[in-house]
Design a protein around this motif. Structure first.
Motif, PDB file in Angstrom:
ATOM      1  N   LEU A   1      -4.054   8.449  -3.428  1.00 34.43           N
ATOM      2  CA  LEU A   1      -3.297   7.238  -3.730  1.00 34.43           C
ATOM      3  C   LEU A   1      -2.122   7.553  -4.648  1.00 34.43           C
ATOM      4  CD1 LEU A   1      -3.296   4.120  -3.347  1.00 34.43           C
ATOM      5  CD2 LEU A   1      -4.529   3.990  -5.516  1.00 34.43           C
ATOM      6  N   GLY A   2      -0.954   7.064  -4.297  1.00 35.38           N
ATOM      7  CA  GLY A   2       0.232   7.266  -5.110  1.00 35.38           C
ATOM      8  C   GLY A   2       1.148   8.365  -4.620  1.00 35.38           C
ATOM      9  N   LEU A   3       0.839   8.954  -3.472  1.00 34.93           N
ATOM     10  CA  LEU A   3       1.782   9.920  -2.900  1.00 34.93           C
ATOM     11  C   LEU A   3       3.102   9.241  -2.563  1.00 34.93           C
ATOM     12  CD1 LEU A   3      -0.167  12.358  -0.532  1.00 34.93           C
ATOM     13  CD2 LEU A   3       1.174  12.930  -2.542  1.00 34.93           C
ATOM     14  N   THR A   4       3.029   7.931  -2.257  1.00 35.86           N
ATOM     15  CA  THR A   4       4.233   7.137  -2.024  1.00 35.86           C
ATOM     16  C   THR A   4       4.114   5.819  -2.776  1.00 35.86           C
ATOM     17  OG1 THR A   4       4.502   8.075   0.181  1.00 35.86           O
ATOM     18  CG2 THR A   4       5.699   6.064  -0.281  1.00 35.86           C
ATOM     19  N   MET A   5       5.198   5.414  -3.446  1.00 41.61           N
ATOM     20  CA  MET A   5       5.262   4.110  -4.102  1.00 41.61           C
ATOM     21  C   MET A   5       6.659   3.541  -3.922  1.00 41.61           C
ATOM     22  SD  MET A   5       3.038   4.155  -7.614  1.00 41.61           S
ATOM     23  CE  MET A   5       4.290   4.909  -8.633  1.00 41.61           C
ATOM     24  N   ALA A   6       6.749   2.228  -3.786  1.00 47.87           N
ATOM     25  CA  ALA A   6       8.047   1.560  -3.652  1.00 47.87           C
ATOM     26  C   ALA A   6       7.957   0.194  -4.312  1.00 47.87           C
ATOM     27  CB  ALA A   6       8.440   1.426  -2.187  1.00 47.87           C
ATOM     28  N   ASN A   7       9.067  -0.228  -4.936  1.00 48.23           N
ATOM     29  CA  ASN A   7       9.095  -1.475  -5.676  1.00 48.23           C
ATOM     30  C   ASN A   7      10.139  -2.419  -5.094  1.00 48.23           C
ATOM     31  OD1 ASN A   7      10.591  -2.860  -8.362  1.00 48.23           O
ATOM     32  ND2 ASN A   7       8.365  -3.056  -8.264  1.00 48.23           N
ATOM     33  N   ASP A   8       9.804  -3.711  -5.031  1.00 55.06           N
ATOM     34  CA  ASP A   8      10.746  -4.746  -4.619  1.00 55.06           C
ATOM     35  C   ASP A   8      11.252  -5.439  -5.881  1.00 55.06           C
ATOM     36  OD1 ASP A   8      12.162  -6.864  -3.657  1.00 55.06           O
ATOM     37  OD2 ASP A   8      10.578  -7.653  -2.363  1.00 55.06           O
ATOM     38  N   PRO A   9      12.491  -5.182  -6.307  1.00 55.66           N
ATOM     39  CA  PRO A   9      12.995  -5.741  -7.575  1.00 55.66           C
ATOM     40  C   PRO A   9      12.992  -7.266  -7.615  1.00 55.66           C
ATOM     41  CG  PRO A   9      14.430  -3.993  -6.763  1.00 55.66           C
ATOM     42  CD  PRO A   9      13.477  -4.307  -5.658  1.00 55.66           C
ATOM     43  N   SER A  10      13.154  -7.913  -6.462  1.00 59.25           N
ATOM     44  CA  SER A  10      13.244  -9.371  -6.448  1.00 59.25           C
ATOM     45  C   SER A  10      11.899 -10.032  -6.723  1.00 59.25           C
ATOM     46  CB  SER A  10      13.800  -9.853  -5.101  1.00 59.25           C
ATOM     47  OG  SER A  10      12.929  -9.477  -4.036  1.00 59.25           O
ATOM     48  N   THR A  11      10.819  -9.439  -6.262  1.00 57.55           N
ATOM     49  CA  THR A  11       9.476 -10.007  -6.458  1.00 57.55           C
ATOM     50  C   THR A  11       8.664  -9.240  -7.489  1.00 57.55           C
ATOM     51  OG1 THR A  11       8.508  -8.661  -4.695  1.00 57.55           O
ATOM     52  CG2 THR A  11       9.452 -10.789  -4.062  1.00 57.55           C
ATOM     53  N   GLN A  12       9.143  -8.043  -7.859  1.00 60.16           N
ATOM     54  CA  GLN A  12       8.419  -7.153  -8.775  1.00 60.16           C
ATOM     55  C   GLN A  12       7.067  -6.729  -8.220  1.00 60.16           C
ATOM     56  OE1 GLN A  12       9.489  -5.734 -11.995  1.00 60.16           O
ATOM     57  NE2 GLN A  12      11.249  -6.195 -10.705  1.00 60.16           N
ATOM     58  N   ARG A  13       6.935  -6.791  -6.918  1.00 60.00           N
ATOM     59  CA  ARG A  13       5.727  -6.255  -6.276  1.00 60.00           C
ATOM     60  C   ARG A  13       5.935  -4.781  -5.971  1.00 60.00           C
ATOM     61  NH1 ARG A  13       5.721 -11.326  -3.254  1.00 60.00           N
ATOM     62  NH2 ARG A  13       3.981 -12.628  -3.930  1.00 60.00           N
ATOM     63  N   THR A  14       4.868  -4.023  -6.082  1.00 66.04           N
ATOM     64  CA  THR A  14       4.923  -2.586  -5.824  1.00 66.04           C
ATOM     65  C   THR A  14       3.935  -2.231  -4.732  1.00 66.04           C
ATOM     66  OG1 THR A  14       5.488  -2.146  -8.145  1.00 66.04           O
ATOM     67  CG2 THR A  14       4.704  -0.290  -6.840  1.00 66.04           C
ATOM     68  N   MET A  15       4.383  -1.430  -3.782  1.00 66.12           N
ATOM     69  CA  MET A  15       3.497  -0.933  -2.728  1.00 66.12           C
ATOM     70  C   MET A  15       3.098   0.496  -3.075  1.00 66.12           C
ATOM     71  SD  MET A  15       2.279  -2.187   0.168  1.00 66.12           S
ATOM     72  CE  MET A  15       3.479  -3.192   1.034  1.00 66.12           C
ATOM     73  N   VAL A  16       1.796   0.748  -3.124  1.00 67.06           N
ATOM     74  CA  VAL A  16       1.297   2.096  -3.404  1.00 67.06           C
ATOM     75  C   VAL A  16       0.474   2.555  -2.203  1.00 67.06           C
ATOM     76  CG1 VAL A  16       1.306   1.783  -5.890  1.00 67.06           C
ATOM     77  CG2 VAL A  16      -0.746   1.224  -4.620  1.00 67.06           C
ATOM     78  N   CYS A  17       0.701   3.792  -1.773  1.00 65.40           N
ATOM     79  CA  CYS A  17       0.115   4.263  -0.526  1.00 65.40           C
ATOM     80  C   CYS A  17      -0.622   5.587  -0.715  1.00 65.40           C
ATOM     81  CB  CYS A  17       1.195   4.453   0.541  1.00 65.40           C
ATOM     82  SG  CYS A  17       2.172   2.969   0.866  1.00 65.40           S
ATOM     83  N   GLY A  18      -1.633   5.774   0.104  1.00 60.61           N
ATOM     84  CA  GLY A  18      -2.371   7.033   0.168  1.00 60.61           C
ATOM     85  C   GLY A  18      -2.612   7.403   1.615  1.00 60.61           C
ATOM     86  N   PRO A  19      -2.093   8.544   2.088  1.00 55.12           N
ATOM     87  CA  PRO A  19      -2.122   8.859   3.522  1.00 55.12           C
ATOM     88  C   PRO A  19      -3.184   9.866   3.961  1.00 55.12           C
ATOM     89  CG  PRO A  19      -0.469  10.199   2.466  1.00 55.12           C
ATOM     90  CD  PRO A  19      -1.161   9.428   1.367  1.00 55.12           C
ATOM     91  N   THR A  20      -4.144  10.217   3.091  1.00 56.45           N
ATOM     92  CA  THR A  20      -5.012  11.349   3.442  1.00 56.45           C
ATOM     93  C   THR A  20      -6.475  10.950   3.596  1.00 56.45           C
ATOM     94  OG1 THR A  20      -5.374  11.979   1.118  1.00 56.45           O
ATOM     95  CG2 THR A  20      -3.466  12.950   2.246  1.00 56.45           C
ATOM     96  N   ILE A  21      -6.737   9.774   4.167  1.00 53.30           N
ATOM     97  CA  ILE A  21      -8.122   9.330   4.373  1.00 53.30           C
ATOM     98  C   ILE A  21      -8.690  10.027   5.608  1.00 53.30           C
ATOM     99  CG2 ILE A  21      -9.623   7.345   4.745  1.00 53.30           C
ATOM    100  CD1 ILE A  21      -7.324   5.606   3.611  1.00 53.30           C
ATOM    101  N   PRO A  22      -9.683  10.909   5.445  1.00 48.65           N
ATOM    102  CA  PRO A  22     -10.197  11.655   6.600  1.00 48.65           C
ATOM    103  C   PRO A  22     -11.218  10.847   7.401  1.00 48.65           C
ATOM    104  CG  PRO A  22     -11.332  12.357   4.623  1.00 48.65           C
ATOM    105  CD  PRO A  22     -10.332  11.315   4.193  1.00 48.65           C
ATOM    106  N   ARG A  23     -11.198  11.036   8.700  1.00 50.99           N
ATOM    107  CA  ARG A  23     -12.224  10.462   9.573  1.00 50.99           C
ATOM    108  C   ARG A  23     -12.653  11.542  10.555  1.00 50.99           C
ATOM    109  NH1 ARG A  23     -14.097   5.488  11.155  1.00 50.99           N
ATOM    110  NH2 ARG A  23     -12.543   4.393   9.896  1.00 50.99           N
TER     111      ARG A  23
END
Length: 219
Positions: free
Chosen positions: A76-98
């Motif tokens: 978690l946190g390999l990618t993060m992005a923020n929307d300045p207008s809403t102050q919401r932040t998207m945090v992503c983790g791409p390595t969930i194994p199945r």
């Protein structure tokens, strides 16, 4: 006088943030009154990897775990992005194994964090199940910087992987790159009875290493 090269410098006092979490500082999002800092390599439980820290002063505190039960070792946190207008932040983790029998698929999830550090829904809402159909494209580095024996090892790897999927609803394509990109056969040209010969006949191109162009070509 020679011209001096420069960049924007904030005149306010600098702050130094540190934490022992593995990968701390990999991604940073600046909000109105604080920072969100990721540590995607932090293994804080056997099946949990990646933490997000909220830093308002010189001290950072870890946010509560945001993963779903399916989000095993997601980095978690390999990618993060923020929307300045809403102050919401998207945090992503791409390595969930199945574990999908002969291969391991890696899924990813993104979570929404609001300005009060509240957790929103995930995108997508669940991780993907194992697929019964697949299109697998191989991209071989045939540039001059690759030794001939290593190029042969690539082809051996390709043949071994294709062999493990024979009899399933899977199609293959092989592309090679150097200074230029060449596709040796496309998905609709895969011949179940002649694929080994097709692969053996691939000759190393040599030349430069235009990796980005080759990836765009394959995509």
């Amino acid at each position: 006088l020679k011209a001096a090269l420069g960049f924007n410098i904030d005149s306010r006092p600098w702050k130094s943030l540190s934490n022992s979490a593995a990968g701390f500082g990999y991604q940073v999002v600046q909000r109105r009154s604080d920072l969100l800092v990721s540590a995607p390599l932090e293994q804080y439980r056997k099946d949990r990897r990646g933490r997000i820290f909220q830093c308002s002063t010189d001290v950072c505190k870890a946010l509560l775990s945001v993963e779903q039960n399916a989000a095993v070792n997601m980095s978690l946190g390999l990618t993060m992005a923020n929307d300045p207008s809403t102050q919401r932040t998207m945090v992503c983790g791409p390595t969930i194994p199945r574990d999908c029998k002969s291969i391991t698929m890696y899924n990813g999830l993104c979570f929404e964090i609001d300005q009060n550090d509240g957790l929103g829904k995930s995108y997508p809402t669940a991780t993907e199940d194992c697929r019964t159909q697949a299109d697998i494209a191989f991209l071989l580095d045939g540039s001059g910087s690759v030794d001939a024996k290593d190029f042969r090892r690539m082809k051996t790897f390709v043949k071994n992987l294709i062999t493990s999927f024979l009899g399933r609803d899977v199609k293959f394509a092989i592309t090679q790159f150097s200074s230029r990109t060449t596709t040796h056969f496309y998905f609709n040209q895969f011949n179940a009875s002649n694929w080994q010969n097709q692969t053996d006949q691939i000759r190393q191109l040599n030349g430069g290493t235009k990796t980005a162009a080759a990836i765009r070509n394959v995509v």
